[in-house]
Design an enzyme around this catalytic site. Structure first.
Site, PDB file in Angstrom:
ATOM      1  CD  GLU A  31      -7.421   6.350   5.734  1.00 40.79           C
ATOM      2  OE1 GLU A  31      -8.047   6.157   4.679  1.00 40.79           O
ATOM      3  OE2 GLU A  31      -6.335   6.966   5.761  1.00 40.79           O
ATOM      4  CG  HIS A  60      -2.018   0.991   1.198  1.00 36.97           C
ATOM      5  ND1 HIS A  60      -3.334   0.671   1.432  1.00 36.97           N
ATOM      6  CD2 HIS A  60      -2.007   2.320   0.960  1.00 36.97           C
ATOM      7  CE1 HIS A  60      -4.082   1.762   1.338  1.00 36.97           C
ATOM      8  NE2 HIS A  60      -3.281   2.783   1.056  1.00 36.97           N
TER       9      HIS A  60
END
Ligand code: ZN
Length: 314
Positions: free
Chosen positions: A191, A7
């Site tokens: 998130e 990521h």
């Protein structure tokens, strides 16, 4: 030893020196006015997500030609190699670079060409995940179509951008097409929004979750009892792409000490360690290893080794 980063955003990882050089070439004044390019991009003290995200407008402005994209991709892979990484998954929202002279396919080809050169020079294997931007409904559909057209040139599909109010299911049609085409799927979730967003990503076929750290809210920390979504993640061994510094800089957690990565490992989640946006977070793979170890994770490099088995490059 094989180690993977899963990521990392291409537009969040330019070298400051390269940004300055490319800005000079096109006389891009917002960057030429600053005396210190590194601190201009450094958003580690950003007070809001908007401030953090504003920095991307300036990297994207420099990613509008084939040679620039190729160079930025090459250097990202080289920097990863210099931190011991052998498998590098990069991600980008391709339409940010599309303009009168640059088609979506050319954007992908230029990035891949940088990756190929880096592989020839350093042996690092890299691949591109295409990101749809979830606050722009049409963009997600367009990127999904592009991913299907170019599926042999990419390694996966993702949605990025603001998570709150933009649940994965809004794009379920696109995800279904992506899955039908046999393209790997990861989704930013857990998130900017909570457990229900992670659950929704799973029900849309996500094989990995970008961040996902708010799954900790699905666990009773006193009784150690897991909620249904936590169990689903663990039972199906769905990896979480954890990015510690980024979570602090977007104000998810006040300080590194509040980050739940160690608990998540102890509860048995498949955890990968990642960089997200190296430029804005002023970080690197090696710094994230140090941060993880400062939280009591004994051998954080092992997380990078484990990540190779979660990689879409396989
Ligand atoms: Zn991200």
């Amino acid at each position: 030893m094989y180690k993977a980063i899963l990521h990392d955003h291409l537009d969040g990882g330019l070298r400051p020196s390269t940004a300055l050089e490319l800005a000079k070439e096109i006389n891009y004044t917002p960057l030429l006015k600053t005396d210190d390019i590194s601190s201009f991009f450094d958003r580690t003290d950003s007070s809001s997500l908007d401030d953090y995200l504003e920095a991307f407008t300036h990297t994207i402005a420099l990613m509008q030609t084939e040679p620039n994209l190729e160079r930025i991709a090459y250097e990202a892979a080289e920097d990863m190699h210099n931190n011991g990484i052998t498998m590098y998954e990069s991600r980008y929202a391709p339409f940010y670079s599309v303009n009168a002279t640059l088609s979506p396919t050319k954007v992908i080809d230029s990035i891949n060409s940088g990756f190929k050169k880096a592989q020839n020079d350093f042996g690092i294997k890299s691949g591109l995940i295409l990101c749809g931007m979830r606050h722009d409904f049409d963009n997600v559909g367009q990127v999904a179509e592009l991913a299907i057209e170019t599926k042999d040139k990419i390694i996966g599909f993702d949605i990025a951008g603001p998570e709150f109010n933009y649940m994965p299911s809004l794009f379920e049609k696109s995800f279904r097409k992506i899955k039908e085409a046999g393209i790997n799927l990861t989704i930013h979730a857990g998130e900017g929004d909570g457990v229900h967003s992670i659950k929704d990503a799973l029900s849309n076929g996500a094989q990995r979750i970008g961040h996902g750290v708010r799954i900790i809210e699905d666990i009773n920390l006193e009784t150690k009892e897991l909620g249904d979504t936590s169990k689903e993640l663990i039972d199906n061994q769905i990896p979480l792409e954890v990015c510690i510094s980024s979570n602090i800089h977007t104000n998810m957690y006040k300080s590194v000490g509040d980050h739940p990565i160690k608990e998540l490992i102890e509860f048995g989640f498949n955890i990968s360690l990642n960089t997200d946006n190296r430029l804005m977070s002023n970080t690197s793979v090696n710094k994230e290893i140090q941060i993880a170890e400062s939280l009591g994770i004994v051998n954080a490099e092992q997380l990078l080794i484990n990540s190779t088995s979660y990689s879409f490059l396989n």
